[in-house]
Design a protein around this motif. Structure first.
Motif, PDB file in Angstrom:
ATOM      1  N   TYR A  27      18.390 -25.787  17.360  1.00 55.51           N
ATOM      2  CA  TYR A  27      17.809 -26.916  16.604  1.00 55.51           C
ATOM      3  C   TYR A  27      18.681 -27.256  15.401  1.00 55.51           C
ATOM      4  O   TYR A  27      18.955 -28.430  15.128  1.00 55.51           O
ATOM      5  CB  TYR A  27      16.398 -26.548  16.172  1.00 55.51           C
ATOM      6  N   SER A  28      19.143 -26.233  14.680  1.00 60.33           N
ATOM      7  CA  SER A  28      20.012 -26.450  13.524  1.00 60.33           C
ATOM      8  C   SER A  28      21.318 -27.124  13.935  1.00 60.33           C
ATOM      9  O   SER A  28      21.862 -27.960  13.199  1.00 60.33           O
ATOM     10  CB  SER A  28      20.322 -25.116  12.837  1.00 60.33           C
ATOM     11  N   THR A  29      21.831 -26.776  15.130  1.00 61.19           N
ATOM     12  CA  THR A  29      23.063 -27.403  15.633  1.00 61.19           C
ATOM     13  C   THR A  29      22.876 -28.903  15.820  1.00 61.19           C
ATOM     14  O   THR A  29      23.737 -29.708  15.430  1.00 61.19           O
ATOM     15  CB  THR A  29      23.486 -26.761  16.962  1.00 61.19           C
ATOM     16  N   PHE A  30      21.734 -29.301  16.376  1.00 56.07           N
ATOM     17  CA  PHE A  30      21.471 -30.725  16.575  1.00 56.07           C
ATOM     18  C   PHE A  30      21.273 -31.437  15.235  1.00 56.07           C
ATOM     19  O   PHE A  30      21.668 -32.604  15.084  1.00 56.07           O
ATOM     20  CB  PHE A  30      20.255 -30.923  17.483  1.00 56.07           C
ATOM     21  N   CYS A  31      20.658 -30.757  14.259  1.00 53.76           N
ATOM     22  CA  CYS A  31      20.513 -31.350  12.921  1.00 53.76           C
ATOM     23  C   CYS A  31      21.884 -31.608  12.297  1.00 53.76           C
ATOM     24  O   CYS A  31      22.119 -32.657  11.693  1.00 53.76           O
ATOM     25  CB  CYS A  31      19.698 -30.422  12.026  1.00 53.76           C
ATOM     26  N   GLU A  37      27.025 -35.791   7.437  1.00 53.03           N
ATOM     27  CA  GLU A  37      27.374 -36.099   6.045  1.00 53.03           C
ATOM     28  C   GLU A  37      26.598 -35.240   5.060  1.00 53.03           C
ATOM     29  O   GLU A  37      27.076 -34.955   3.958  1.00 53.03           O
ATOM     30  CB  GLU A  37      27.111 -37.590   5.746  1.00 53.03           C
ATOM     31  N   THR A  38      25.385 -34.818   5.433  1.00 57.48           N
ATOM     32  CA  THR A  38      24.548 -34.014   4.538  1.00 57.48           C
ATOM     33  C   THR A  38      24.424 -32.575   5.020  1.00 57.48           C
ATOM     34  O   THR A  38      23.513 -31.861   4.611  1.00 57.48           O
ATOM     35  CB  THR A  38      23.149 -34.645   4.423  1.00 57.48           C
ATOM     36  N   GLU A  39      25.323 -32.187   5.947  1.00 56.93           N
ATOM     37  CA  GLU A  39      25.342 -30.824   6.485  1.00 56.93           C
ATOM     38  C   GLU A  39      23.997 -30.429   7.111  1.00 56.93           C
ATOM     39  O   GLU A  39      23.517 -29.314   6.946  1.00 56.93           O
ATOM     40  CB  GLU A  39      25.733 -29.822   5.391  1.00 56.93           C
ATOM     41  N   GLY A  40      23.404 -31.378   7.839  1.00 57.70           N
ATOM     42  CA  GLY A  40      22.183 -31.087   8.571  1.00 57.70           C
ATOM     43  C   GLY A  40      20.906 -31.392   7.824  1.00 57.70           C
ATOM     44  O   GLY A  40      19.815 -31.230   8.396  1.00 57.70           O
ATOM     45  N   PHE A  70       9.745 -38.760  11.159  1.00 56.64           N
ATOM     46  CA  PHE A  70      10.782 -38.798  12.181  1.00 56.64           C
ATOM     47  C   PHE A  70      11.222 -37.384  12.513  1.00 56.64           C
ATOM     48  O   PHE A  70      10.940 -36.431  11.771  1.00 56.64           O
ATOM     49  CB  PHE A  70      11.979 -39.631  11.691  1.00 56.64           C
ATOM     50  N   SER A  71      11.911 -37.268  13.642  1.00 60.90           N
ATOM     51  CA  SER A  71      12.462 -35.978  14.064  1.00 60.90           C
ATOM     52  C   SER A  71      13.968 -36.101  14.172  1.00 60.90           C
ATOM     53  O   SER A  71      14.536 -37.191  13.991  1.00 60.90           O
ATOM     54  CB  SER A  71      11.869 -35.547  15.406  1.00 60.90           C
ATOM     55  N   VAL A  72      14.637 -35.013  14.515  1.00 62.18           N
ATOM     56  CA  VAL A  72      16.094 -35.036  14.609  1.00 62.18           C
ATOM     57  C   VAL A  72      16.574 -35.932  15.752  1.00 62.18           C
ATOM     58  O   VAL A  72      17.695 -36.454  15.705  1.00 62.18           O
ATOM     59  CB  VAL A  72      16.641 -33.597  14.775  1.00 62.18           C
ATOM     60  N   THR A  73      15.729 -36.155  16.757  1.00 62.45           N
ATOM     61  CA  THR A  73      16.145 -36.993  17.889  1.00 62.45           C
ATOM     62  C   THR A  73      15.554 -38.403  17.831  1.00 62.45           C
ATOM     63  O   THR A  73      15.796 -39.195  18.738  1.00 62.45           O
ATOM     64  CB  THR A  73      15.737 -36.340  19.223  1.00 62.45           C
ATOM     65  N   SER A  74      14.794 -38.723  16.797  1.00 61.39           N
ATOM     66  CA  SER A  74      14.194 -40.062  16.691  1.00 61.39           C
ATOM     67  C   SER A  74      15.272 -41.137  16.667  1.00 61.39           C
ATOM     68  O   SER A  74      16.244 -41.049  15.909  1.00 61.39           O
ATOM     69  CB  SER A  74      13.350 -40.172  15.424  1.00 61.39           C
TER      70      SER A  74
END
Length: 318
Positions: A27-31, A37-40, A70-74
């Protein structure tokens, strides 16, 4: 000299390493891929605010400014996904590891998911990979060639009933031409036309006016002489003539044919462009290690918008 794919340099990420990851690490990898730009750290896709509450129980965020959840995939090509992040990452690694592509049926077995899920997932990855090719311009020496796919007509059982399938009126009408434009030492760009002669307008849009074009003796390329410094090679006589050849374009078709015969078996119809784009991407990145390839595909998927073609595909087609 050892081939690149046989060297240790080509192997920087293994499926074993992915499955050893915790779901939280995946999950952290996808973030990190979504918000480099904001390191996740989450950035609101609606207003761009960099401050958000973390709803950890649902892996969602709530924007401090506009209160949008929102989510990381939104808003990405993975929006509304049901697969775990670990399985998504594993699917991407399996996908890039296939030198001749990966069949959706094989991916469904590897990940223990439905064939429908694997089919749509692989096509979403192809769509994301093709984003970088959209506005590409080629310069330098550009090799151009065309190859025909689809429209197979099964011959009759009795020899007396068989027709000459080389003639246009004996074909099924489903045959399409994949045209590849490939910059020597650079990138490539495929597109689909009905006949090779229909490709000139696409060449005009994507090849720089100062480029040098190499093509074969096909009459469809005669019009190229009016706009570019064009050199031709007669393949019925030789494959290279004083440095003029289309070997790089032929290399693309070799990969695409192997994908058709050995992996997918049928790549014509409305999805031919997607497979051609995949073959082009694999040719362009054939000397890139598999770890970098996986991150390139994952990053492209996180940057791509929700797919109009593949969102709800089976609900429309089923």
């Amino acid at each position: 000299m050892q081939h690149f794919l046989l060297s240790a340099t080509a192997r920087t990420l293994s499926l074993k390493a992915v499955f050893r990851m915790t779901e939280e690490r995946a999950y952290s990898t996808f973030c990190e891929l979504r918000w480099p730009e904001t390191e996740g750290e989450a950035v609101c896709p609606r207003c761009g605010c960099t401050e958000a509450y973390h709803i950890s129980t649902r892996r969602k965020f709530k924007c401090v400014a506009c209160h949008h959840q929102f989510s990381v995939t939104s808003g990405t090509i993975f929006a509304s996904r049901k697969m775990s992040f670990g399985d998504l990452l594993a699917a991407i690694v399996i996908f890039v590891n296939g030198a001749k592509g990966i069949a959706a049926l094989q991916l469904s077995r590897d990940l223990d998911c439905q064939y429908k899920t694997a089919f749509v997932l692989t096509h979403k990855l192809r769509e994301a990979m093709a984003q970088e090719q959209a506005d590409r311009e080629l310069n330098g020496i550009v090799e151009i060639d065309g190859g025909y796919f689809g429209g197979y007509v099964k011959p009759e059982n009795n020899k007396a009933d068989r027709k000459d399938r080389r003639l246009s009126f004996n074909r099924s009408g489903k045959r399409q031409c994949v045209v590849i434009m490939r910059e020597r030492g650079g990138k490539s760009l495929p597109f689909i036309v009905r006949n090779e002669s229909d490709a000139v307008p696409y060449v005009r849009d994507h090849v720089g006016t100062l480029a040098t074009i190499h093509a074969d003796e096909g009459t469809g390329w005669d019009a190229l002489h009016a706009g570019w410094d064009t050199h031709r090679v007669n393949h019925s006589v030789r494959f290279m003539d004083k440095g003029v050849c289309t070997n790089q374009a032929e290399s693309f078709f070799s990969r695409l044919r192997r994908m058709e015969v050995g992996t997918h078996h049928h790549i014509a119809g409305p999805y031919l462009f997607a497979y051609a784009g995949e073959a082009s991407w694999r040719e362009d990145n054939r000397r890139v290690d598999n770890g970098s390839q996986a991150m390139m595909v994952a990053s492209a998927a996180m940057e791509a918008k929700v797919s109009r073609t593949w969102k709800g595909y089976w609900q429309r087609s089923g």
